[in-house]
Design a protein around this motif. Structure first.
Motif, PDB file in Angstrom:
ATOM      1  N   ALA A 143       0.829  -1.209   0.000  1.00 33.19           N
ATOM      2  CA  ALA A 143       0.000   0.000   0.000  1.00 33.19           C
ATOM      3  C   ALA A 143       0.864   1.259   0.000  1.00 33.19           C
ATOM      4  O   ALA A 143       0.544   2.245  -0.676  1.00 33.19           O
TER       5      ALA A 143
ATOM      6  N   SER B 126      -3.818   0.030   6.991  1.00 28.56           N
ATOM      7  CA  SER B 126      -3.329  -1.257   6.479  1.00 28.56           C
ATOM      8  C   SER B 126      -2.741  -2.134   7.580  1.00 28.56           C
ATOM      9  O   SER B 126      -2.649  -3.347   7.436  1.00 28.56           O
TER      10      SER B 126
ATOM     11  N   TYR C 233      -6.474  -3.497   9.164  1.00 27.21           N
ATOM     12  CA  TYR C 233      -7.715  -3.523   8.371  1.00 27.21           C
ATOM     13  C   TYR C 233      -8.485  -4.844   8.391  1.00 27.21           C
ATOM     14  O   TYR C 233      -9.647  -4.882   8.017  1.00 27.21           O
TER      15      TYR C 233
ATOM     16  N   ALA D 178     -11.490   3.479   5.357  1.00 29.98           N
ATOM     17  CA  ALA D 178     -10.652   2.635   4.497  1.00 29.98           C
ATOM     18  C   ALA D 178     -10.823   1.154   4.834  1.00 29.98           C
ATOM     19  O   ALA D 178     -10.786   0.298   3.941  1.00 29.98           O
TER      20      ALA D 178
ATOM     21  N   HIS E  15     -11.943  -1.315   1.749  1.00 30.80           N
ATOM     22  CA  HIS E  15     -10.930  -2.165   1.111  1.00 30.80           C
ATOM     23  C   HIS E  15     -11.540  -3.407   0.464  1.00 30.80           C
ATOM     24  O   HIS E  15     -10.923  -4.014  -0.416  1.00 30.80           O
TER      25      HIS E  15
ATOM     26  N   GLY F 215      -8.896   4.330   0.993  1.00 36.16           N
ATOM     27  CA  GLY F 215      -9.637   3.085   0.798  1.00 36.16           C
ATOM     28  C   GLY F 215      -9.347   2.459  -0.552  1.00 36.16           C
ATOM     29  O   GLY F 215      -9.230   1.234  -0.679  1.00 36.16           O
TER      30      GLY F 215
ATOM     31  N   LEU G  49      -5.814   0.905  -0.466  1.00 38.43           N
ATOM     32  CA  LEU G  49      -5.838  -0.306   0.364  1.00 38.43           C
ATOM     33  C   LEU G  49      -6.555  -1.447  -0.362  1.00 38.43           C
ATOM     34  O   LEU G  49      -6.124  -2.603  -0.304  1.00 38.43           O
ATOM     35  N   ALA G  50      -7.620  -1.122  -1.068  1.00 36.28           N
ATOM     36  CA  ALA G  50      -8.347  -2.139  -1.841  1.00 36.28           C
ATOM     37  C   ALA G  50      -7.466  -2.722  -2.937  1.00 36.28           C
ATOM     38  O   ALA G  50      -7.424  -3.941  -3.150  1.00 36.28           O
TER      39      ALA G  50
ATOM     40  N   ASP H 147      -4.625  -4.903  -1.305  1.00 34.24           N
ATOM     41  CA  ASP H 147      -5.130  -6.186  -0.803  1.00 34.24           C
ATOM     42  C   ASP H 147      -5.377  -7.163  -1.951  1.00 34.24           C
ATOM     43  O   ASP H 147      -5.014  -8.338  -1.874  1.00 34.24           O
TER      44      ASP H 147
END
Length: 689
Positions: free
Chosen positions: A368, A389, A392, A428, A432, A448, A451-452, A455
């Protein structure tokens, strides 16, 4: 004047999500069957309930039309022997068509004469042809099947009756031990068997035995009944489309009613209440005019209003039991700390070949930050991203998410705020997971979104690293959907995303530290091609022409956002007057440049032999000097404007000359232009007409 056709397959209750697709499939396959058998009709209506699939076809021809067709046989020189007599080939041809050699005539095709004959086929009676509906029945496909009794045949559910009527006559055929007839079944509890004299009585007679076979009519009844309740009480009831369809396909005779629960449960987060009602009980939640949730619910019974009070009490009892659990879990979860939850994640496996969820979080934190810096997050955003992160996934070990997995992320946001995390971090955590479906809602915040992406990209890289690459339709870890989500987020944010470069940075970081739990070892091309393959799915939603999609995907461009821009630019210019000639000129350059074999790409202007070479070289060099700083649209225009110079160049210059140094110099000159063009798109894929 034709007759009307009724065909109904009666089954045990099907799962709700199977009903409509199966009904549509029956309609489509019946239409194909009638067309293939040359039976004209006016319209096909399709009906369904959980216990039946049916079609009603109006004005079907009573006979197939007689067919006249010309059939082609062997060439004349094969059909006749040296003496001019019919050969065995000619005799065999007409015999196979049920004709004689007297029926033969010759017809020329592309300068060669062939044997032809007119074949007449008498049409069959529709009543005889329609027995083939058995093949339609057996051709239906389902995502899950079962077999029953002593039979090997598999179907979505056991079949108990078949109605097949052409006008007032039963179309006779059997399936397993079931013979077609004119008798159907009514509502399982309120109805009884019902017999149709003609196909036209279907909807009316079923309604008399509490079956509303028309799914659209059932839906209208549900909407109307709920609207009446809402109006009477001054409530606001949002009819979730998916829930409405599911409820509609769970019943044959709808009756909506109101249930209640104690106000004390409103202290539980609204999302928990809605999930308990919608996902677990298939209830609609109730709100006031301002959108505030109220302690009531709407459900729909499969039956009439008799003993409705008992039904309401039963539903309230079941829901209250769920809400009791939810309230207990919520109170217990508030006692947990984020740190204690993260500690538990060390013992929760993400995948046995990859490691724990805690290790995944460590990797995603690093990924991230790399992505966040690349897309230009502010120092404040990077700080919040680092915190988000790091925590999360903590809500995965809470009681509430254990009971309601669909609330993951949603409860993470709620609990993070209760624990004092700032709004950006909490948001976020929720975002995510987005998008949770292919075309689902995207994360709005930058934190967000990053982070999405991180991930999802971690999942792709780690599963690829352990050799678990999706093949065919097999994709148990939804890597295709996650890749598609990455693409949609980047497109929405319009972020530069140089995939290969990012992958290299991520691998360098992850592979130098054991805290990440895995060594990434993936060919960058494999991941790039996998994610680029999802671009085709994405561009399909943008109405981008197929050849344009192929051109941009096959380009040398690694920045996903630039690929989006290239597709849009080409789409916008397809109808330009100069598009065809410009693309053809650049394509000729690209195709010839592929013949360049020397690694040395230097262009020596002293080897030029005409003015056209000098002119093209000077113009291309000017484009190249500004290529990296210009927009994609500017670069496209600059390359297109080279067309007259390219045409003049080819008019005056032979590229593939014998002199090796001159030939290579000219190929290098073309390669200079080709490399720039291929950054935009592999233009040779474009169809120019």
């Amino acid at each position: 004047m034709g007759k009307n056709l009724l065909f109904e397959i009666g089954l045990e209750e099907m799962p709700a999500h199977i009903v409509v697709p199966s009904m549509n499939q029956l309609k489509e396959k019946t239409a194909v069957f009638l067309k293939e058998n040359v039976l004209n009709y006016d319209e096909i209506a399709a009906y369904s309930t959980p216990r039946r699939l049916a079609i009603y076809v109006t004005n079907v021809d009573e006979r197939q039309a007689d067919q006249e067709e010309v059939v082609k046989g062997p060439a004349k020189k094969i059909a006749l022997d040296a003496e001019g007599n019919w050969s065995k080939a000619a005799q065999g041809f007409v015999r196979g068509q049920g004709l004689t050699t007297d029926d033969i005539f010759f017809q020329e095709i592309k300068g060669v004469e062939y044997v032809h004959a007119k074949k007449h086929t008498d049409g069959k009676a529709a009543f005889e042809v329609l027995a083939g509906l058995k093949d339609v029945l057996t051709s239906l496909t389902f995502p899950v099947t079962m077999h029953w009794g002593k039979y090997d045949v598999e179907y979505i559910r056991p079949i108990h009756w078949i109605v097949a009527l052409f006008g007032d006559e039963v179309i006779p055929f059997d399936f397993l031990d079931i013979q077609t007839g004119r008798t159907s079944r009514g509502h399982r509890f309120l109805g009884h068997d019902v017999t149709f004299t003609t196909a036209d009585e279907y909807l009316e007679k079923l309604a008399e035995v509490y079956v509303i076979a028309d799914s659209k009519r059932r839906e209208e009844m549900i909407i109307d009944q709920i609207q009446q309740i809402a109006t009477k009480n001054s409530w606001k009831i949002e009819l979730d489309a998916d829930l409405l369809e599911e409820v509609n396909n769970l019943l044959e005779y709808p009756t909506a009613f109101v249930g209640n629960y104690a106000e004390k449960y409103l202290s539980v987060p609204e999302e928990v209440l809605v999930t308990s009602m919608k996902e677990h009980q298939r209830y609609f939640d109730v709100r006031d005019a301002n959108g505030q949730i109220l302690p009531h619910f709407i459900s729909v019974r499969n039956g009439d209003r008799n003993h409705i009070e008992n039904v309401i009490k039963g539903n309230e009892k079941v829901l209250v039991a769920r809400l009791e659990d939810a309230e207990f879990f919520y109170q217990e979860d508030k006692k947990l700390t984020i740190d204690s939850c993260i500690e538990k994640l060390k013992n929760v496996t993400f995948h046995k070949k990859i490691g724990s969820l805690y290790e995944k979080m460590q990797r995603v934190s690093a990924i991230a930050q790399i992505i966040g810096q690349k897309v230009g997050l502010t120092a404040e955003e990077l700080k919040d991203l680092k915190r988000a992160s790091a925590i999360y996934k903590f809500d995965l070990v809470t009681n509430m998410v254990g009971e309601f997995p669909e609330l993951q992320g949603i409860m993470g946001e709620k609990y993070a705020l209760l624990q004092g995390e700032n709004t950006a971090v909490a948001r976020a955590i929720k975002e995510h997971y987005m998008p949770v479906s292919s075309e689902g809602e995207l994360p709005e915040s930058n934190i967000g979104a990053v982070l999405a992406i991180a991930d999802k990209l971690d999942s792709v890289l780690t599963f690829f690293s352990v050799g678990m690459v999706p093949s065919g339709s097999n994709d148990p870890y939804a890597l295709r959907r996650q890749s598609y989500g990455i693409i949609r987020i980047i497109s929405a944010k319009n972020w530069h995303f140089p995939l290969t470069l990012l992958q290299k940075e991520i691998e360098d970081e992850i592979n130098q530290n054991s805290i990440y739990g895995i060594q990434l070892a993936v060919e960058s091309k494999a991941v790039s091609e996998f994610i680029k393959a999802r671009l085709k799915q994405f561009f399909a939603t943008q109405a981008i022409r197929h050849d344009v999609v192929e051109a941009v995907i096959e380009s040398e461009q690694q920045d996903l956002s630039q690929i989006f821009h290239a597709a849009q630019i080409l789409k916008n210019h397809l109808k330009d007057p100069e598009f065809k000639v410009s693309i053809e000129a650049l394509t000729r350059v690209i195709n010839l440049a592929e013949k360049a074999t020397e690694d040395n790409e230097k262009i020596d202007a002293t080897l030029f032999e005409n003015q056209a070479e000098h002119d093209l070289y000077a113009a291309a060099k000017a484009v190249e000097e500004h290529f990296s700083e210009n927009t994609m649209a500017d670069n496209y225009q600059a390359l297109v404007q080279l067309r007259p110079l390219i045409e003049a160049y080819f008019a005056d210059t032979m590229v593939m000359v014998d002199d090796e140094s001159i030939r290579n110099n000219r190929l290098n000159q073309l390669k200079q232009i080709s490399k720039m063009a291929l950054v935009i798109a592999s233009l040779d894929h474009l169809i120019t007409k």
